[in-house]
Design a protein around this motif. Structure first.
Motif, PDB file in Angstrom:
ATOM      1  N   TYR A 138       2.992 -13.081 -23.593  1.00  0.00           N
ATOM      2  CA  TYR A 138       2.515 -12.535 -22.326  1.00  0.00           C
ATOM      3  C   TYR A 138       2.019 -11.099 -22.495  1.00  0.00           C
ATOM      4  N   VAL A 139       2.712 -10.343 -23.314  1.00  0.00           N
ATOM      5  CA  VAL A 139       2.281  -8.961 -23.550  1.00  0.00           C
ATOM      6  C   VAL A 139       0.876  -8.948 -24.127  1.00  0.00           C
ATOM      7  N   GLU A 142      -1.852  -9.998 -21.610  1.00  0.00           N
ATOM      8  CA  GLU A 142      -2.251  -8.993 -20.621  1.00  0.00           C
ATOM      9  C   GLU A 142      -2.980  -7.825 -21.267  1.00  0.00           C
ATOM     10  N   VAL A 143      -2.509  -7.442 -22.447  1.00  0.00           N
ATOM     11  CA  VAL A 143      -3.122  -6.303 -23.132  1.00  0.00           C
ATOM     12  C   VAL A 143      -4.607  -6.560 -23.346  1.00  0.00           C
ATOM     13  N   VAL A 146      -7.523  -5.433 -20.678  1.00  0.00           N
ATOM     14  CA  VAL A 146      -8.026  -4.073 -20.474  1.00  0.00           C
ATOM     15  C   VAL A 146      -9.309  -3.821 -21.266  1.00  0.00           C
ATOM     16  N   TYR A 149     -12.183  -5.722 -19.812  1.00  0.00           N
ATOM     17  CA  TYR A 149     -12.666  -5.096 -18.577  1.00  0.00           C
ATOM     18  C   TYR A 149     -13.683  -4.001 -18.891  1.00  0.00           C
ATOM     19  N   ILE A 165     -14.433  -6.110 -12.429  1.00  0.00           N
ATOM     20  CA  ILE A 165     -13.200  -6.109 -11.647  1.00  0.00           C
ATOM     21  C   ILE A 165     -12.860  -7.528 -11.198  1.00  0.00           C
ATOM     22  N   PHE A 168     -11.100  -9.111 -14.083  1.00  0.00           N
ATOM     23  CA  PHE A 168      -9.753  -8.578 -14.240  1.00  0.00           C
ATOM     24  C   PHE A 168      -8.826  -9.108 -13.142  1.00  0.00           C
ATOM     25  N   LEU A 169      -9.304  -9.064 -11.901  1.00  0.00           N
ATOM     26  CA  LEU A 169      -8.452  -9.489 -10.783  1.00  0.00           C
ATOM     27  C   LEU A 169      -8.088 -10.967 -10.885  1.00  0.00           C
ATOM     28  N   LEU A 172      -5.683 -11.477 -13.812  1.00  0.00           N
ATOM     29  CA  LEU A 172      -4.369 -10.871 -13.562  1.00  0.00           C
ATOM     30  C   LEU A 172      -3.595 -11.668 -12.514  1.00  0.00           C
ATOM     31  N   ALA A 173      -4.286 -12.062 -11.454  1.00  0.00           N
ATOM     32  CA  ALA A 173      -3.605 -12.834 -10.417  1.00  0.00           C
ATOM     33  C   ALA A 173      -3.020 -14.106 -11.014  1.00  0.00           C
ATOM     34  N   VAL A 176       0.104 -13.170 -13.382  1.00  0.00           N
ATOM     35  CA  VAL A 176       1.391 -12.765 -12.801  1.00  0.00           C
ATOM     36  C   VAL A 176       2.154 -13.966 -12.252  1.00  0.00           C
ATOM     37  N   LEU A 177       1.410 -14.951 -11.750  1.00  0.00           N
ATOM     38  CA  LEU A 177       2.109 -16.152 -11.293  1.00  0.00           C
ATOM     39  C   LEU A 177       2.716 -16.885 -12.490  1.00  0.00           C
ATOM     40  N   LEU A 179       3.798 -15.488 -15.027  1.00  0.00           N
ATOM     41  CA  LEU A 179       4.997 -14.734 -15.382  1.00  0.00           C
ATOM     42  C   LEU A 179       6.213 -15.251 -14.622  1.00  0.00           C
TER      43      LEU A 179
ATOM     44  N   PRO B 396       1.311  -4.439 -19.682  1.00  0.00           N
ATOM     45  CA  PRO B 396       1.867  -3.965 -20.940  1.00  0.00           C
ATOM     46  C   PRO B 396       0.816  -3.184 -21.732  1.00  0.00           C
ATOM     47  N   ALA B 428      -1.056  -7.674  -8.238  1.00  0.00           N
ATOM     48  CA  ALA B 428      -2.417  -7.990  -8.690  1.00  0.00           C
ATOM     49  C   ALA B 428      -3.431  -7.274  -7.795  1.00  0.00           C
ATOM     50  N   LEU B 431      -4.140  -3.606  -8.614  1.00  0.00           N
ATOM     51  CA  LEU B 431      -5.088  -3.331  -9.696  1.00  0.00           C
ATOM     52  C   LEU B 431      -6.409  -2.821  -9.135  1.00  0.00           C
TER      53      LEU B 431
END
Lengths: 526, 498
Positions: A138-139, A142-143, A146, A149, A165, A168-169, A172-173, A176-177, A179, B396, B428, B431
């Motif tokens: 997961y790290v 997500e890394v 960036v 982007y 964006i 990214f959005l 990311l959305a 996180v779910l 996660l 992270p 989210a 962000l």
């Protein structure tokens, strides 16, 4: 061969560490050459993996760890690759080199930052495929967002801010779910949650441990975790109806960004399904099978139809990705040997051929600064070599025999047919549509009279351009003519997967094939 | 109890006493006559903070994580209070370092500023150790009164005055509500001591039960005000924008941490018997804070105001951890709250520190547009800001990521999945507004001739230190998690020790 060398960590962190000196470099040309040098070294270092990987050995090899990383909560540092990850790692290092080479002439501003982010991205992607700890995975997952982007946002096209964006959005959305799903697994394995008594194991994020407990997770809990994972992975793939970020991101990204996006990043979604959803949540997978198939089929047909209507070459290739990835998903959820083999191979194929297509589109874009199909026509007269390579890649993409796409698509079709005949029917429709939009585009761009005067002076491929396209062409032929080495590498992972997700099938398949039923599932680890 | 024993017990409060005396002396000698200059005053306050920390560590070393209730049950020294004291001392020390140049630029007198900071910090330390509602309240007021003045420290600035006035009026109102709640609880149970309160709360019945309910709800509302959780957050944006930026940073980090310390102490000890009831209220307030804070931040152009709304959202995330009352011995428990606020302190200090560096004189350099092209003008600063924004989003390899993961984990484990789902979705969303700043810094070219950043080595050092700490908390959180865990487990808070 690599008994005492942490080869995976070296491969993974070399780009990131190599990126640091760039901060002190001044001359763009030096940065460019140096950064390319780093990925070339990384690629060369990754090649021995292909030879050293023992096809009959343990499922996961080159294992590092598990070393305690955050002992308080059972997170460990644990790297290792199986046959599937091996192919994806090699694909990543290879496409990395090509993407860097293609950037030499495409990127002229803020090159320091560009190559820095590109190297960072490389580390993130490799880490995702190598991680054997879910937290670690997961790290890296997500890394990676960036640098991508910034690649879209700084060096992209006209609507780059919006596209960056949005990319990214969306991702990311989704993640996180995912996660939350990971946390639910973690607690179920150890102490229990929400009224489900846990298994009482030591707290861990180990992926193999999760594989082992997969069958024992109650179906309703599996269902919820599957949904959480599904959102994360389906956005990445992207599956219909989560695909809308993809055309924007692709069209606005610089060529190298598109190559990496299509070639590697999209594979992370399918990789996630194969590595996590299927083996850890077999009951939910079985339950949701029809839905997954329907979404995949919609993706195949819809992606193809929308691609056909595109006026912009890059957008066309982007939508073709939606269709092709739908294929991969269909193969995955066939949940049988051919389906899974074909799906994994098709992931690689798509990386090669779509990567090549983006590179090719990038080449004419650099010369003409437009990607509109209508602006071209008859350019095979001025760029014959380009036309030939484009043709080969087009053929690979639509699945012509003797090229890689055929092998992947055919195997997937076999798998899909074995699961349900109507799956194969729709999938075949997708192939026909795919041929239609690709060939139609090819015809409009390359054939006919050379009407647009601006195209008269187009230069054919330069040596550097040829150099970064040839490996892809060769690989397309290799997989197309002699795919056996690739299937050989996948034998163990696919067998393991089937034993996890559908044990009845694996026993049946083995009997049909005339081989004795193995008493136990393939051994894991060294 | 013998007076000699009481003297010994006072020794346990030596750090607080030392710091309060230092603050008073600084006020006395710093302001009479010519007074102390900025440099002398800041050095004196840093030294007194260092001494206080030294004494605090010495006391804790002697106690070896044991728990002491002293002075007839009015104060408690335990791992939990130790953690918060270390945190607020650290935050205040950083505040002084980031204030130094700022004070000089603003041409306001220095000694009062620092002495108020020290006095407020001693109030925070009393809050962390308070064991009756009244001692907690007195600590809180010590902090709050100093904060009101600090918020209005730029007396020639309209916005600073506005901030101070709003903060004072609303702060006094909330203190009143808090006190009213306390008096109701006292009326119903006859005690303000947390331990006794917990014992007697279970036994009240009839009309007294209604009094109790009203009392603890008012008490909780006052506490939510102090941690700026929605819908009690209305003061936050104006105060954060109007206050001098170092004060804003300090309010967002130290003051918030101390307020959470008493919130947790009261909920987990005094109100432990009604946990089933307050959990619902905390769940609703947490959701409201996460949703409202993050949505309102979307529309903000001013960076400080954006960070203010985001801090409301972060209060919501921390409440998620407060919600996770341990159910059995496997529960994660409270440590995610402590760990997160530790991370948040560094991130907030770093982010506001970067804002300060860009500010000229009083308030210029606060609008998002002022950040346009920053990555070209000041690459280091932009990179630091990017890193802090990533940490605030929870990506992270930052401490913000690890912290959020375990707040969500604690909530999921305790069965509050729906609140956790709101949490991940709003983070989210966050962000989007954090990255508007990134867009300006990295993706846009500077439009106007913006002056070079402030030259302050102390400030740059604090920013770099905060970034480093955030990175370490993200990559090697183990020791810090153990520290937070031990602080909680050694304290035997009623609820967390189940």
């Amino acid at each position: 061969m690599f008994e005492n060398i942490p080869i995976l960590s070296i491969l993974c962190y070399l780009p990131l560490l190599g990126a640091i000196p760039i901060l002190w470099m001044r001359d763009p040309a030096t940065v460019r050459k140096y950064a390319t040098g780093v990925v070339v070294v990384d690629f060369v270092l990754s090649l021995p993996l292909w030879f050293a990987f023992d096809r009959d050995g343990a499922l996961f090899q080159f294992i590092e760890g598990p070393y305690e990383w955050i002992p308080a909560i059972g997170v460990s540092y644990h790297f290792g690759i199986d046959g599937m990850a091996l192919l994806l790692v090699l694909l990543t290092t290879l496409l990395g080199v090509l993407a860097f080479l293609s950037s030499w002439s495409a990127i002229h501003n803020r090159e320091k930052e560009y190559y820095f982010f590109l190297l960072m991205l490389q580390t993130g992607m490799l880490g995702v495929f190598m991680a054997m700890d879910f937290f670690l995975f997961y790290v890296f997952w997500e890394v990676m967002l960036v640098p991508m982007y910034f690649l879209i946002g700084i060096w992209g096209g006209a609507r780059k801010l919006y596209a960056a964006i949005k990319f990214f959005l969306y991702t990311l959305a989704g993640s996180v779910l995912m996660l939350l799903g990971i946390l639910a697994l973690y607690f179920y394995n150890s102490t229990g949650l929400l009224g489900w008594a846990g298994l009482g194991n030591a707290p861990t994020f180990s992926i193999l441990q999760f594989h082992d407990i997969g069958a024992s997770i109650p179906p309703d809990l599996q269902f919820w975790i599957f949904l959480a994972f599904f959102v994360g992975f389906a956005i990445k793939v992207p599956m219909f109806p989560f695909h809308t970020w993809l055309p924007d991101a692709h069209v606005e990204a610089p060529t190298a960004g598109s190559v990496i996006l299509a070639g590697v990043l999209l594979k992370m979604g399918t990789y996630g399904f194969i590595r996590f959803s299927l083996p850890i949540l077999p009951a939910a997978t079985m339950k949701l099978l029809p839905w997954m198939a329907v979404l995949s089929i919609i993706g195949i047909v819809y992606g193809a139809l929308v691609a056909m209507a595109q006026k912009d070459m890059k957008k066309l290739v982007a939508y073709s990705s939606v269709s092709h990835l739908g294929f991969v998903m269909l193969g995955l959820f066939a949940l049988n040997g051919p389906g899974l083999n074909g799906a994994i191979l098709q992931m690689i194929n798509h990386g090669l051929s779509t990567g090549a297509l983006f590179l090719l589109v990038g080449i004419v874009y650099e010369r003409r600064h437009t990607r509109a199909i209508a602006e071209y026509g008859g350019i095979s007269q001025v760029m014959p070599v380009y036309a030939i390579i484009f043709l080969i890649i087009t053929m690979s993409s639509i699945g012509l025999p003797a090229l890689n796409g055929f092998i992947g698509e055919f195997t997937i079709l076999v798998g899909a047919f074995n699961r349900a005949w109507w799956w194969a029917l729709f999938a075949a429709l997708g192939i026909v549509l795919g041929a239609a939009y690709m060939l139609w585009m090819y015809q409009r761009v390359f054939f006919g009279p050379l009407t647009n005067p601006e195209n008269k002076d187009l230069k054919d491929l330069s040596g550097r351009e040829l150099a970064y396209l040839m490996p892809l062409v060769l690989l397309c032929f290799w997989i197309g003519l002699y795919p056996r080495p690739f299937f050989r590498v996948l034998e163990k992972p696919v067998g393991y997967l089937i034993s996890k997700v559908d044990p009845s099938l694996s026993a049946a398949a083995d009997q049909v094939a005339g081989t004795p039923v193995p008493a136990t599932a393939p051994t894991v680890g060294e | 109890m013998m007076p000699a024993d009481q003297m010994k017990e006072f020794l346990l409060l030596a750090p607080e006493i030392l710091l309060a005396s230092a603050g008073l002396l600084l006020l006395l000698f710093g302001t009479v006559g010519r007074g102390l200059g900025n440099k002398e005053a800041s050095v004196v306050s840093l030294v007194s903070l260092a001494l206080t920390t030294g004494v605090l560590l010495r006391v804790e070393e002697r106690l070896e994580w044991r728990r002491f209730v002293l002075l007839d049950g009015t104060f408690v020294i335990d791992g939990f209070s130790f953690f918060w004291k270390v945190l607020v001392l650290l935050a205040t020390a950083m505040t002084i370092l980031i204030s130094y140049r700022f004070i000089e630029e603003g041409r306001y007198r220095a000694a009062e500023f620092y002495s108020l900071l020290l006095l407020a910090t001693s109030g925070m330390m009393f809050m962390a150790s308070g064991y009756t509602l009244l001692t907690i309240w007195i600590g809180l007021e010590t902090m709050a009164l100093a904060s009101y003045i600090l918020a209005g420290y730029f007396k020639r600035e309209v916005r600073s005055n506005e901030a101070a006035l709003k903060y004072f009026v609303l702060g006094a109102l909330s203190s009143g509500i808090l006190l009213y709640g306390i008096s109701l609880l006292y009326g119903a149970t006859g005690t303000v001591q947390l331990q006794e309160l917990a014992e007697r709360l279970g036994t009240v019945s009839g009309d007294a039960a209604n009094l109790v309910a009203l009392g603890w709800i008012l008490l909780a509302a006052g506490l939510f005000f102090k941690v700026s959780a929605a819908p009690f957050h209305v003061w936050t944006p104006d105060v954060y924008v109007g206050a001098p930026t170092p004060v804003t940073a300090w309010l967002a980090a130290a003051s918030k941490a101390a307020s959470f310390a008493i919130l947790v102490r009261i909920l987990y000890e005094g109100l432990a018997p009604v946990a089933v009831d307050w959990q619902w209220i905390v769940a609703i307030v947490a959701s409201a804070s996460m949703i409202w804070g993050n949505l309102a931040a979307l529309g903000q152009e001013n960076v400080k105001r954006m960070l203010a709304y985001s801090s409301i959202g972060h209060a919501g995330y921390v409440l998620l951890g407060v919600l996770a009352v341990p159910v059995d011995e496997h529960s994660l428990g409270l440590w995610p709250v402590l760990f997160y606020l530790l991370t948040y302190t560094f991130v907030t200090m770093g982010a506001f520190g970067t804002v300060i560096l860009l500010e000229r004189r009083e308030y210029a350099g606060e609008v998002a547009a002022d950040y346009a092209g920053l990555s070209r003008r000041a690459p280091f600063l932009a990179a630091m800001m990017l890193f802090f924004l990533l940490a605030l989003t929870g990506i992270p390899p930052t401490g913000g990521f690890v912290g959020k993961v375990y707040l969500f984990a604690a909530a999921v484990q305790a069965g509050w999945t729906w609140v956790a789902v709101i949490g991940v979705l709003t983070s989210a969303v966050s962000l989007y507004y954090y990255f508007r700043l990134v867009v300006n810094m990295y993706l846009r070219d500077s439009t106007q001739a913006t002056p070079a950043p402030l030259q302050s080595r102390a400030l740059v050092a604090v920013i770099a230190f905060c970034a480093l700490a955030t990175l370490v908390l993200g990559l090697m959180p183990g020791p810090f998690i153990r520290f937070a865990e031990q602080s909680v487990s050694a304290s035997q808070l009623l609820l967390s020790s189940r």
